[in-house]
Design an enzyme around this catalytic site. Structure first.
Site, PDB file in Angstrom:
ATOM      1  CB  THR A 174      42.927 -38.681   1.073  1.00 52.32           C
ATOM      2  OG1 THR A 174      43.657 -38.110   2.150  1.00 52.32           O
ATOM      3  CG2 THR A 174      43.228 -37.928  -0.195  1.00 52.32           C
ATOM      4  CG  ASP A 175      39.975 -39.030   6.608  1.00 54.83           C
ATOM      5  OD1 ASP A 175      39.189 -38.496   5.787  1.00 54.83           O
ATOM      6  OD2 ASP A 175      39.963 -38.755   7.834  1.00 54.83           O
ATOM      7  N   GLY A 234      37.282 -25.375  16.116  1.00 52.40           N
ATOM      8  CA  GLY A 234      37.177 -24.768  14.789  1.00 52.40           C
ATOM      9  C   GLY A 234      38.508 -24.402  14.167  1.00 52.40           C
ATOM     10  N   GLY A 277      40.595 -26.477  13.076  1.00 52.65           N
ATOM     11  CA  GLY A 277      40.994 -27.515  12.120  1.00 52.65           C
ATOM     12  C   GLY A 277      42.111 -28.371  12.685  1.00 52.65           C
ATOM     13  CB  SER A 320      35.672 -32.762  17.814  1.00 54.46           C
ATOM     14  OG  SER A 320      36.163 -32.509  16.540  1.00 54.46           O
ATOM     15  CD  GLU A 362      33.710 -35.966  14.883  1.00 57.80           C
ATOM     16  OE1 GLU A 362      34.332 -36.246  15.928  1.00 57.80           O
ATOM     17  OE2 GLU A 362      33.999 -35.001  14.177  1.00 57.80           O
ATOM     18  CG  ASP A 371      40.520 -35.450  12.402  1.00 63.23           C
ATOM     19  OD1 ASP A 371      41.402 -35.417  11.531  1.00 63.23           O
ATOM     20  OD2 ASP A 371      39.464 -34.790  12.329  1.00 63.23           O
ATOM     21  CE1 TYR A 382      35.344 -34.152   6.496  1.00 64.47           C
ATOM     22  CE2 TYR A 382      33.578 -35.745   6.771  1.00 64.47           C
ATOM     23  CZ  TYR A 382      34.921 -35.436   6.753  1.00 64.47           C
ATOM     24  OH  TYR A 382      35.843 -36.442   6.974  1.00 64.47           O
TER      25      TYR A 382
HETATM   26  C1  GLA Z   1      38.067 -33.517   9.239  1.00 63.60           C
HETATM   27  C2  GLA Z   1      37.679 -34.979   9.444  1.00 63.60           C
HETATM   28  C3  GLA Z   1      38.793 -35.914   8.977  1.00 63.60           C
HETATM   29  C4  GLA Z   1      39.256 -35.572   7.570  1.00 63.60           C
HETATM   30  C5  GLA Z   1      39.506 -34.076   7.432  1.00 63.60           C
HETATM   31  C6  GLA Z   1      39.797 -33.674   6.016  1.00 63.60           C
HETATM   32  O1  GLA Z   1      39.140 -33.177  10.058  1.00 63.60           O
HETATM   33  O2  GLA Z   1      37.400 -35.233  10.794  1.00 63.60           O
HETATM   34  O3  GLA Z   1      38.351 -37.249   9.055  1.00 63.60           O
HETATM   35  O4  GLA Z   1      38.344 -36.017   6.626  1.00 63.60           O
HETATM   36  O5  GLA Z   1      38.424 -33.301   7.892  1.00 63.60           O
HETATM   37  O6  GLA Z   1      40.968 -34.252   5.584  1.00 63.60           O
END
Ligand code: GLA
Length: 382
Positions: A37-38, A123, A125, A129, A161, A173, A223
């Site tokens: 959603t970001d 990796g 999640g 990074s 990024e 993030d 993505y």
């Molecule tokens: C990654 C991206 C974030 C966000 C998430 C999914 O972590 O870096 O900006 O989009 O995926 O919510």
């Protein structure tokens, strides 16, 4: 904070460069709800955690910058006056990208030495990074007195990024890692980039992370593809971002888009709504509702947005089999990494055992289980 990690990075720095480095801790993050959603200008609900990146950094007067990746035992050298990206997928680009973006902000920096390492697996999640990017920009801001605000620093990390790593990530993030508050999660509005802290105390429940220990390739291009689908549908709806669209709006163009893309946009609209509902559930200590929203988020990520994978789905199914897990879902960009589980503390030990065995039997590999504490954002280690 992981004292062993801090002292190891400091020792490694001194062994290699001598000197007296500034020490930085930059956390990874979890996300309670609000996935993908970001970059749609929507809401997310992340928190910084007590795991992340530790960096030791100091100016260099040798005319060369040296980066020592302690965990990988790899070193790179470059001059800040002559930057070139490494091959796609290289860790080096997180650092070089930050340097390049600082320069794009019309700030001048000299050469520097840095050693870094961390305690979240890449990796997973959990945004190792973003933690790395933030540690570098924060450290450079400090040693070269750049006068950058935290708001400016996270945009530098995000642009690194986008331009050097090649992932068109949102701001969640970097924001969570920089602005985290101990014991709190942040309801972040990704349009205004302002957040509201919520103290997290689930009493007899807790959050448990289970890492699939897989990261399927092509996740970066998947993505970026998702992001461009969202942007093009927002364009068709003549709104700035999907955050501004309702399900009724989306209906009006249903016949002009593919069923797959319709589901993706619908997911974003619904997930955004779930984030607000989740924040209300937390406010009223309604963990049952929060759990249902978390499960619904996973359903959407799996079937509508299609960013889950077999391993993540399996872990969520295991959670559903256990009456003590109120909610579980994949966390982060997807295609691997962790699930986040809202579980009764009394059931955690047995669940860990059952899930580990089941995962091993099914995939012939181990999952890893973590507890995290919610922590403050990027800062100097005293
Ligand atoms: C990654 C991206 C974030 C966000 C998430 C999914 O972590 O870096 O900006 O989009 O995926 O919510």
């Amino acid at each position: 904070m992981n004292q062993a990690l801090i002292s190891n990075i400091k020792t490694q720095f001194i062994a290699k460069f001598q000197g007296n480095p500034v020490m930085i801790f930059s956390p990874g993050r979890i996300n309670i709800i609000g996935e993908h959603t970001d970059y749609n200008d929507g809401f997310v609900f992340p928190a910084a955690v007590d795991k992340g990146i530790v960096a030791a950094i100091e100016k260099s007067d040798s005319g060369i910058s040296t980066v020592y990746a302690v965990d990988k035992e790899e070193i790179i050298e470059f001059s800040v006056n002559n930057l070139k990206p490494y091959q796609k997928g290289s860790w080096q680009n997180y650092i070089l990208g930050v340097v390049a973006e600082i320069q794009n902000n019309n700030k001048t920096i000299g050469n520097f030495n840095i050693a870094f390492g961390g305690d979240i697996p890449a990796g997973a999640g959990m945004s190792s990074s973003a933690a790395l990017e933030n540690s570098v920009v924060f450290g450079l801001n400090e040693i070269f007195n750049l006068g950058l605000s935290k708001e400016e620093m996270i945009l530098i990390s995000q642009n690194a990024e986008h331009h050097y790593v090649g992932v068109k990530c949102g701001i969640m993030d970097q924001y969570a890692s920089m602005f985290g508050i101990k014991n709190n999660a942040l309801l972040l509005d990704c349009r205004t980039i302002k957040s509201k802290p919520f103290e997290i105390n689930f009493k007899d429940h807790e959050l448990l992370l289970i890492n699939t220990n897989v990261k399927h390739s092509l996740s970066d291009s998947a993505y970026n593809d998702r992001r461009s689908v969202c942007e093009s549908i927002a364009g068709m709806l003549q709104v700035k971002a999907l955050r501004d669209a309702t399900e009724i709006d989306l209906e009006t163009i249903k016949e002009s888009i593919t069923p797959e893309n319709y589901q993706k946009a619908l997911y974003v609209i619904q997930e955004n709504d779930r984030v607000i509902k989740a924040s209300k559930a937390i406010e009223s200590c309604d963990l049952g509702t929060l759990g249902k929203l978390i499960y619904a988020s996973h359903e959407g990520l799996q079937h509508q947005y299609k960013v889950s994978c077999e391993e993540l789905d399996f872990l969520v199914e295991q959670a559903k089999l256990n009456g003590h897990v109120l909610g579980a879902r994949m966390m982060g960009g997807g295609f691997g990494g962790c699930t986040i589980n809202l579980i009764a503390k009394s059931a955690t030990e047995s669940f860990k055992k059952v899930v580990s065995e089941a995962y091993k039997n099914k995939f012939n590999k181990e999952c890893s289980i973590y507890f995290v504490e919610l922590s403050d954002g990027t800062g100097i280690i005293a």
